[in-house]
Design a protein around this motif. Structure first.
Motif: not given
Length: 356
Positions: A116, A282, A286, A335, A339, A342
């Motif tokens: 990503d 993500f 993650v 997500t 993400g 996070y």
């Protein structure tokens, strides 16, 4: 569960299982094995519950009976033909992204070194947009364009970052720069497209598992069967590379060849996942970090990362189907939300520790 000799330290102790004489050895780490079993169980349980969701609700009992070949004809069609391919696609795409993220973070020795962040998914999106908007390609052409775009982007990032080895923050920073350039290209393509083309392109860019059938699942599973064992076999050398190029060379690792082979596997896994479901954000970032905190084991953690990616994506897809039912959200929305939180936490942690 880690291939080859484990990293030093108490967290890496465990029995060694040898296969085919002494040619293949796997060190089984008890804590990692428990994490893998729990993640696999969670993925299966959530997957079964996901099969109950839809316009025609089916109980868990009937889903299990149908999977065992004892369901009614109607349940057989709904479960095996309509819902099971989507669940398998979620598990396969998640596993591919989780392992790809572990590979890239191991190579870059950086928690931000995921597909990503380094621009691979953006490059895949550029290839797909060129097919949708410029060439007017169908689903197969879009998938091919996505794969080619991801591969070309990865080659560009690697060559630009290469300086006696593409390492650390250089790979991440070059990837961010290339991704930013490609984002502007994608924006231009969307602006110059018609409303119909822009709608189709934006739906693909969100990342979705809606409407996935066996025609999407079979190529995904076939490619994973080939890619996952090859990537796993590189686990020992990736662990050595994390110690530094000089240390890896000292124990006989051909550094550039192994790094390039690992990059090829990570690129292929990312391109495969993106071609199947679009750019899912993500998960690759993650999954490896969550696994490292659960197993307390350094190194790439390839198998646990794949299982974590599969679990994250099937849970996200289940939430996307149930959160605003009967409206189904694209899984990429879920997500991205998780993400983003996070990533903010990770950047804050890196800043406080003085590494960013």
């Amino acid at each position: 569960m880690v291939s080859g000799p484990a990293a030093s330290g108490p967290a890496a102790s465990g029995p060694v299982v040898r296969v085919a004489g002494d040619r293949i050895s796997v060190r089984v780490l008890p804590r990692s094995a428990v994490v893998c079993v729990l993640l696999l169980a969670a993925a299966v349980v959530v997957g079964v519950f996901a099969l109950t969701t839809g316009d025609y609700p089916i109980s868990v009992y009937d889903v299990v009976r149908t999977l065992l070949g004892r369901g009614s004809e109607a349940n057989e069609f709904i479960v095996t033909e309509l819902r099971l391919p989507r669940a398998i696609a979620a598990l396969g795409v998640g596993a591919a992204l989780g392992m790809a993220g572990a590979v890239f973070q191991s190579i870059s020795r950086n928690p931000l070194g995921s597909p990503d962040i380094v621009g691979l998914t953006v490059g895949s999106a550029t290839g797909a947009l060129l097919q949708i908007i410029v060439l007017g390609g169908g689903p197969v052409a879009v998938a091919v364009g996505s794969v080619v775009g991801g591969i070309l982007t990865a080659v560009a990032v690697y060559l630009l970052a290469f300086r006696t080895g593409a390492l650390g923050y250089r790979l991440v920073l070059v990837g961010i720069g290339v991704g930013a350039v490609l984002e502007s290209v994608n924006s231009y393509l969307l602006v110059r497209s018609s409303l119909t083309e822009a709608t189709a392109a934006q739906f693909w860019l969100t990342g979705s598992l809606n409407g996935r059938g066996w025609e999407d699942v079979r190529p995904l599973v076939g490619a994973l069967v080939a890619l996952l064992p090859v990537t796993f076999a590189l686990g020992r050398d990736l662990r050595m590379l994390e110690m530094g190029d000089d240390a890896a060379r000292a124990v006989g690792v051909p550094v550039e060849r192994r790094r390039f082979a690992a990059l090829l596997c990570g690129i292929a896994l990312t391109a495969l996942a993106t071609a199947t479901a679009g750019p899912i954000a993500f998960v690759a970032l993650v999954a490896p970090q969550l696994v490292r905190r659960l197993t307390l084991v350094t190194g790439p953690n390839l198998v646990p990362s794949a299982l974590m990616g599969a679990t994250l994506l099937i849970v996200s897809d289940f939430a996307a189907q149930r959160l605003l039912a009967p409206t189904q959200l694209p899984v990429g929305v879920m997500t991205a939300g998780v993400g983003g939180v996070y990533l903010a936490w990770l950047l804050t942690r890196e800043w406080r520790s003085g590494r960013a």
